[in-house]
Design an enzyme around this catalytic site. Structure first.
Site, mmCIF file in Angstrom:
data_model
loop_
_atom_site.group_PDB
_atom_site.id
_atom_site.type_symbol
_atom_site.label_atom_id
_atom_site.label_comp_id
_atom_site.label_asym_id
_atom_site.label_seq_id
_atom_site.Cartn_x
_atom_site.Cartn_y
_atom_site.Cartn_z
ATOM 1 N N GLU A 136 0.837 -1.290 -0.122
ATOM 2 C CA GLU A 136 -0.039 -0.132 0.073
ATOM 3 C C GLU A 136 0.939 1.395 0.184
ATOM 4 O O GLU A 136 0.481 2.331 0.721
ATOM 5 C CB GLU A 136 -1.044 0.036 1.077
ATOM 6 C CG GLU A 136 -1.782 -1.284 1.113
ATOM 7 C CD GLU A 136 -3.000 -1.266 2.332
ATOM 8 O OE1 GLU A 136 -2.902 -0.288 3.067
ATOM 9 O OE2 GLU A 136 -3.960 -2.182 2.199
ATOM 10 N N GLU A 283 -5.242 -9.280 0.293
ATOM 11 C CA GLU A 283 -5.837 -9.291 1.567
ATOM 12 C C GLU A 283 -7.170 -9.094 1.576
ATOM 13 O O GLU A 283 -7.688 -8.361 0.976
ATOM 14 C CB GLU A 283 -5.018 -8.114 2.489
ATOM 15 C CG GLU A 283 -3.670 -8.388 2.682
ATOM 16 C CD GLU A 283 -3.135 -7.210 3.666
ATOM 17 O OE1 GLU A 283 -4.012 -6.325 3.966
ATOM 18 O OE2 GLU A 283 -2.001 -7.019 3.783
#
Length: 525
Positions: A136, A283
């Site tokens: 991220e 995820e």
């Protein structure tokens, strides 16, 4: 605001009926040519290490094999774990930590050394399948964004030099927040401030036939949009057509939030002229415990989400936009990371505690061999708490009437008559119908007033139809909860029950006829 056009009344009649009955309409969907993943879709797990008394690498690998887990993702390239994985069939995604992006993106030599030390030293003995460059980066470390693509390109060049570029893919996991206006999916687009980097990334992924890695959490979508996004949509629970989310531009119906999030990624990529990159969900998960501000972080919801997520992937369900493509998913995460900083939920995403005991028991029977943490050998259908008596009575009447459940044991004087209330009688009738229908998840709904449980609801001399002790009715059954500590769970069924179907169809037909009659009256004037 988009321009509106006037359509003849009959168009609205047709459109109205389509919204009532259509599950999808491919004629409204723009063609997106995506590379079909050559491998079967799979479910993997993320392994974080902020755990007290984490298993040794050898014990960890043995545990993964015991649980039949074949795909894992590490947040680094731990040498001891990579050594322990050698000569197993477990496939692993290794990661470049965020704090190493600067050095690798600034030096080809550093990138080559990283590949030599963390990839070439172990492959092919250890089945490294991909490298996740950072985590991220665009949203959590935006200052490193300018060096993200140089780091990816340098690592790829090092793979080419080692002749490993065809076996090992390179990508970078992204947060869902890089996408703005995610629903309806057809209107989704990437944050324009990131367009330059994302365009370069998508070109690289297309060229190397690598996936776009996305961290997608329906839990956060639900928490940030309570009152707008229903909990049932977030947990893959069965929905009546009226509760499905409909994209007004494509008329695609979404029965769960994750599919909508994945399709929003595909539409966002299309807006950057990228139509041949698949989505890999690196995820996804649901926390089993949270603080006072996270009341939906419960064991029951975590169990329901992850169990249904596994079934959704193994069933190769695809998405409304791409039913032919099922994204593989890595569950976040294997262990509760008890050393994580607050909020409380941060330490409670795991399927297992650090000592390898399950936080809850997943219910994935019939979904392949994934996870030995599946003890659903016997299930029952019971009435839910908090349902008003009138609604419950209607469901009970249907079960004992048209549903042909065996309700003899809840008649006055019989063994299951007491306690004499609608909820207890309904539980027995629901279980009778459920068992008669072969314990199919879709047969335990009754317009949303029933749920499946692994806890035997038998009590005293009242033996429920699904109880294993039916053959020995003289034995007393008191709190016959499975010794494993199985929790009450809710399932997603592939279809709604016959009771639901008949009501929904008749209701839809009636509305269509009423609307058409009103149109005729209007036209007569």
């Amino acid at each position: 605001m988009a321009n509106t056009k006037k359509f003849p009344p009959f168009f609205f009649f047709v459109l109205f009926c389509c919204c009532c009955f259509s599950t999808s309409n491919s004629n409204f969907v723009p063609e997106i040519k995506v590379q079909q993943d050559k491998d079967e879709p799979y479910v993997g797990v993320n392994i974080g290490t902020d755990v007290s008394n984490l298993l040794s690498p050898a014990d960890l690998v043995a545990f993964l094999q015991l649980q039949k887990i074949t795909h894992i993702r590490l947040y680094d390239a731990d040498p001891d774990i990579l050594k322990a994985l050698a000569k197993t069939k477990i496939r692993v995604i290794i990661s470049v930590p965020n704090n190493q992006i600067l050095a690798i993106g600034s030096s080809n030599t550093t990138a080559a050394a990283w590949i030599g030390r963390n990839v070439a030293a172990y492959y092919p003995g250890t089945l490294i399948t991909a490298i996740a460059v950072g985590d991220e980066i665009l949203t959590t470390v935006p200052s490193s964004a300018p060096l993200l693509m140089p780091a990816i390109e340098s690592l790829y060049s090092a793979l080419v030099a080692a002749n490993l570029h065809n076996q090992i893919k390179i990508s970078t996991p992204n947060a869902a927040s890089i996408i703005l206006d995610p629903f309806p999916p057809s209107q989704a687009f990437f944050n324009q401030s990131m367009s330059s980097v994302l365009s370069q990334l998508l070109q690289f992924l297309s060229r190397t036939q690598s996936p776009l890695m996305m961290n997608l959490y329906p839990y956060y979508v639900f928490m940030q949009n309570k009152g707008v996004v229903p909990i049932d949509n977030s947990l893959f629970k069965p929905l009546t057509p009226s509760k499905e989310m409909v994209d007004p531009n494509t008329l695609l119906h979404y029965t769960n939030v994750l599919d909508a999030m994945i399709d929003s990624v595909y539409f966002s990529m299309k807006n950057l002229n990228s139509t041949d990159v698949v989505v890999l969900v690196t995820e996804s998960g649901w926390p089993s415990k949270g603080g006072s501000k996270e009341p939906y972080a419960t064991i029951d919801n975590a169990d329901t989400y992850n169990s249904n997520l596994i079934k959704h992937i193994i069933d190769r369900s695809g998405t409304p936009l791409h039913p032919e493509i099922t994204s593989s998913v890595y569950i976040y995460e294997l262990f509760n990371e008890d050393l994580r900083s607050p909020p409380l939920s941060e330490a409670n995403w795991g399927l297992f505690h650090g000592n390898s005991t399950p936080v809850y028991l997943l219910h994935v029977s019939g979904s392949g061999t994934f996870l030995a943490n599946d003890t659903t050998n016997q299930t029952y259908c019971i009435a839910m708490d908090g349902i008003d008596k009138k609604t419950m009575q209607a469901a009970l009447d249907w079960a004992c009437g048209p549903g042909r459940a065996n309700c003899s044991e809840i008649q006055p004087g019989e063994s299951c008559y007491q306690p004499n209330d609608v909820k207890n009688h309904a539980s027995y009738a629901f279980d009778s119908y459920y068992q008669k229908e072969g314990a199919s998840p879709s047969s335990c709904d009754f317009k949303g007033v029933a749920m499946i449980t692994t806890t035997d609801p038998s009590h005293g001399s009242c033996i429920f139809p699904g109880s294993k002790k039916v053959s020995n009715k003289t034995s007393e059954v008191a709190n016959a909860t499975q010794a494993s500590g199985a929790n009450t769970i809710r399932f997603v069924g592939a279809q709604t029950s016959k009771f639901d179907k008949n009501v929904d169809v008749l209701f839809g037909v009636a509305l269509c006829l009423l609307y058409y009659s009103l149109i005729q009256v209007q036209l007569s004037y």
